[in-house]
Design a protein around this motif. Structure first.
Motif, PDB file in Angstrom:
ATOM      1  N   GLY A  52      -5.875  -6.525   5.657  1.00 59.49           N
ATOM      2  CA  GLY A  52      -6.017  -6.150   4.259  1.00 59.49           C
ATOM      3  C   GLY A  52      -4.988  -5.143   3.789  1.00 59.49           C
ATOM      4  O   GLY A  52      -4.639  -5.111   2.606  1.00 59.49           O
ATOM      5  N   HIS A  53      -4.456  -4.308   4.696  1.00 62.20           N
ATOM      6  CA  HIS A  53      -3.498  -3.300   4.242  1.00 62.20           C
ATOM      7  C   HIS A  53      -2.185  -3.941   3.793  1.00 62.20           C
ATOM      8  O   HIS A  53      -1.439  -3.360   3.005  1.00 62.20           O
ATOM      9  N   PHE A  89      -4.479   1.663  -6.151  1.00 57.42           N
ATOM     10  CA  PHE A  89      -5.775   1.133  -6.579  1.00 57.42           C
ATOM     11  C   PHE A  89      -5.600   0.218  -7.786  1.00 57.42           C
ATOM     12  O   PHE A  89      -6.203  -0.866  -7.855  1.00 57.42           O
ATOM     13  N   GLY A  90      -4.763   0.616  -8.733  1.00 55.67           N
ATOM     14  CA  GLY A  90      -4.565  -0.193  -9.930  1.00 55.67           C
ATOM     15  C   GLY A  90      -3.935  -1.540  -9.628  1.00 55.67           C
ATOM     16  O   GLY A  90      -4.397  -2.578 -10.128  1.00 55.67           O
ATOM     17  N   PRO A 102      -9.201   3.896   1.628  1.00 55.54           N
ATOM     18  CA  PRO A 102      -9.237   4.245   3.063  1.00 55.54           C
ATOM     19  C   PRO A 102      -8.231   3.455   3.891  1.00 55.54           C
ATOM     20  O   PRO A 102      -7.841   3.902   4.979  1.00 55.54           O
ATOM     21  N   ARG A 103      -7.800   2.283   3.378  1.00 57.56           N
ATOM     22  CA  ARG A 103      -6.809   1.506   4.143  1.00 57.56           C
ATOM     23  C   ARG A 103      -5.464   2.214   4.222  1.00 57.56           C
ATOM     24  O   ARG A 103      -4.612   1.834   5.040  1.00 57.56           O
ATOM     25  N   VAL A 104      -5.256   3.225   3.391  1.00 50.53           N
ATOM     26  CA  VAL A 104      -4.032   4.020   3.484  1.00 50.53           C
ATOM     27  C   VAL A 104      -3.900   4.623   4.883  1.00 50.53           C
ATOM     28  O   VAL A 104      -2.818   4.648   5.476  1.00 50.53           O
ATOM     29  N   ASN A 135      -1.040   3.964   7.689  1.00 56.54           N
ATOM     30  CA  ASN A 135      -0.278   5.064   8.290  1.00 56.54           C
ATOM     31  C   ASN A 135      -0.247   4.955   9.812  1.00 56.54           C
ATOM     32  O   ASN A 135       0.794   5.172  10.452  1.00 56.54           O
ATOM     33  N   ILE A 136      -1.385   4.641  10.401  1.00 58.71           N
ATOM     34  CA  ILE A 136      -1.445   4.518  11.863  1.00 58.71           C
ATOM     35  C   ILE A 136      -0.550   3.386  12.342  1.00 58.71           C
ATOM     36  O   ILE A 136       0.223   3.534  13.303  1.00 58.71           O
TER      37      ILE A 136
END
Length: 462
Positions: free
Chosen positions: A207-208, A400-401, A417-419, A423-424
């Protein structure tokens, strides 16, 4: 005494890591903010000036081309037996165009993929089996397809006007070839948006990609085109004018795709710009009121696969791309190349930020539960962190937009939260990219580091 020295050292490391990360994020965030403002200004100008005077175009309203010529689709395939058959049958049933041929490049030591292609009995599908065992590189496979296309042109006296690139897992749009056929006479490269499909079994990892592509292919690519910077090809959902690739091939010993490149598609777009050729990022609906014509596909659904794919992108664009393409062009071009190549450095800033955050948590717990004095934070560092917090809030709101626009508000909320997951993956990929780049420099060998692909059981609505 020893314990006090230990925690004093941890406090020093925390402040230095926070300063390093905060300074880096401020620079990168300011660059992002400028891109946002350019996109907002361009969008408002077009909405309140151009679209008030002219009707919005669509693939259905484009004027048909008056120059005949076949469209050749290149699909490189190494160990794609699980998807290539379904992809070909879906594309053949979907495309609305009278003159195209799909070339599938395969390897002699990949009989499963060869059999899957041969089971699609359609004259518009042409199987090209290269002379070398696989895997070589994606670019090398594309060059073998190019050679087969040249042979067909000579034998059939049927000229090709455009080369369309797709991967073996792509879901194509019915109006795609019509759009390419109409625009390729004006542009050397036409790139369509790429929008990942949401994998219900991997909303957080796969999803990211949806979050990143929703923003980059609705904003970043638009800004690049508006500034006149080189437009990188995504390698799928794009068409190259045949004469443009022939010019590159003539300068490169007969092969248009550089077999020593991990990201030949990205480099092609920048090379075309350096040649003075025009490119277009096209966001047009198939019909008025419908979604834009785009390419859809599933992206990697595991941490391992996502890290592998992103490491290849980082190696090819941020590291090898620096060596191969250098720094040329005007201010806009150099700025965009800097943005392309900042991923490894951004991962280093992220690592420093997470180290600082972890140490802050440890020191805060010591303060709360053991009464130790709080760690001092200089006013300048506090101001820097506050500025970055504001930039982070803006960045999350923008993402988000864009995600909400394409996927709905539920995925928009998940993008927040997928941010952290992104990052990981970025940090792990940066480490792998650096190691791979150093290994490539030592050996001089470039391999096709591909991932396992999936094709959707039910096609998404257009």
């Amino acid at each position: 005494m020893g314990e006090d020295l230990l925690f004093a050292g941890l406090g020093l490391v925390m402040r230095e890591a926070a300063l390093f990360a905060g300074t880096g994020f401020l620079l990168l965030g300011t660059s992002d903010l400028l891109v946002d403002f350019i996109w907002i200004a361009r969008t408002l100008r077009r909405r309140f000036t151009i679209y008030r005077r002219f009707e919005r175009a669509s693939a259905a309203t484009l004027k048909p081309t008056d120059r005949p010529g076949r469209l050749a689709l290149f699909v490189p395939a190494w160990k794609e037996s699980g998807v290539i058959g379904e992809m070909l049958r879906s594309a053949l049933a979907t495309f609305r165009h009278d003159d195209y041929r799909i070339y599938v490049g395969a390897y002699p030591n990949d009989p499963a993929t060869i059999d899957a292609v041969r089971r699609v009995t359609d004259a518009r599908v042409r199987l090209v089996i290269g002379p070398k065992p696989g895997p070589t590189t994606k670019a090398d496979c594309l060059n073998r397809i190019w050679e087969a296309m040249l042979g067909d042109e000579a034998t059939e006296a049927k000229p090709v006007k455009a080369i369309v690139l797709h991967d073996a897992e792509d879901v194509v749009h019915s109006a795609e070839l019509i759009l390419f056929d109409s625009l390729i006479d004006r542009f050397a490269l036409v790139q369509l948006p790429v929008l990942p499909l949401i994998d219900p079994g991997s909303r957080w990892i796969a999803g990211h990609y949806a979050d990143e592509f929703a923003e980059s292919h609705a904003k970043e690519m638009v800004v690049r085109e508006a500034l006149g910077a080189g437009l990188p090809s995504a390698g799928v959902g794009c068409a190259f004018a045949r004469d443009a690739l022939a010019e590159i091939a003539a300068a490169g010993g007969g092969a248009p795709f550089d077999a020593d490149s991990l990201t030949e598609d990205y480099e092609l777009g920048l090379r075309l710009r350096a040649m003075g050729r025009r490119a277009a990022f096209v966001r047009l609906p198939g019909e008025r009121g419908r979604p834009v014509v785009m390419t859809r596909e599933y992206f990697p659904c595991t941490i391992k696969a996502a890290v592998s794919q992103k490491a290849r992108w980082m190696t090819g664009i941020a590291l090898s791309g620096w060596d191969r393409l250098g720094w040329t062009g005007g201010v806009a071009e150099r700025w965009m190349r800097l943005r392309d190549r900042q991923s490894v450095l951004a991962a280093l800033f992220l690592f420093a930020a997470y180290v600082a955050l972890l140490l802050w948590a440890v020191l805060s717990l010591r303060h709360i539960f053991f009464g130790a004095p709080p760690e001092p934070v200089a006013p300048a560092l506090a101001a820097l962190l506050a500025a970055n917090f504001v930039l982070l809030g803006w960045r999350v709101a923008m993402r988000f937009g864009f995600v909400t626009h394409f996927y709905g508000w539920r995925e928009g909320l998940r993008s927040i939260p997928r941010v952290v997951i992104g990052n990981i993956i970025a940090m792990l990929a940066a480490r792998r990219a650096v190691m791979r780049y150093l290994g490539t420099r030592r050996s001089g060998r470039v391999d096709w580091d591909k991932t396992v692909h999936f094709f959707p059981a039910a096609l998404p609505a257009e």
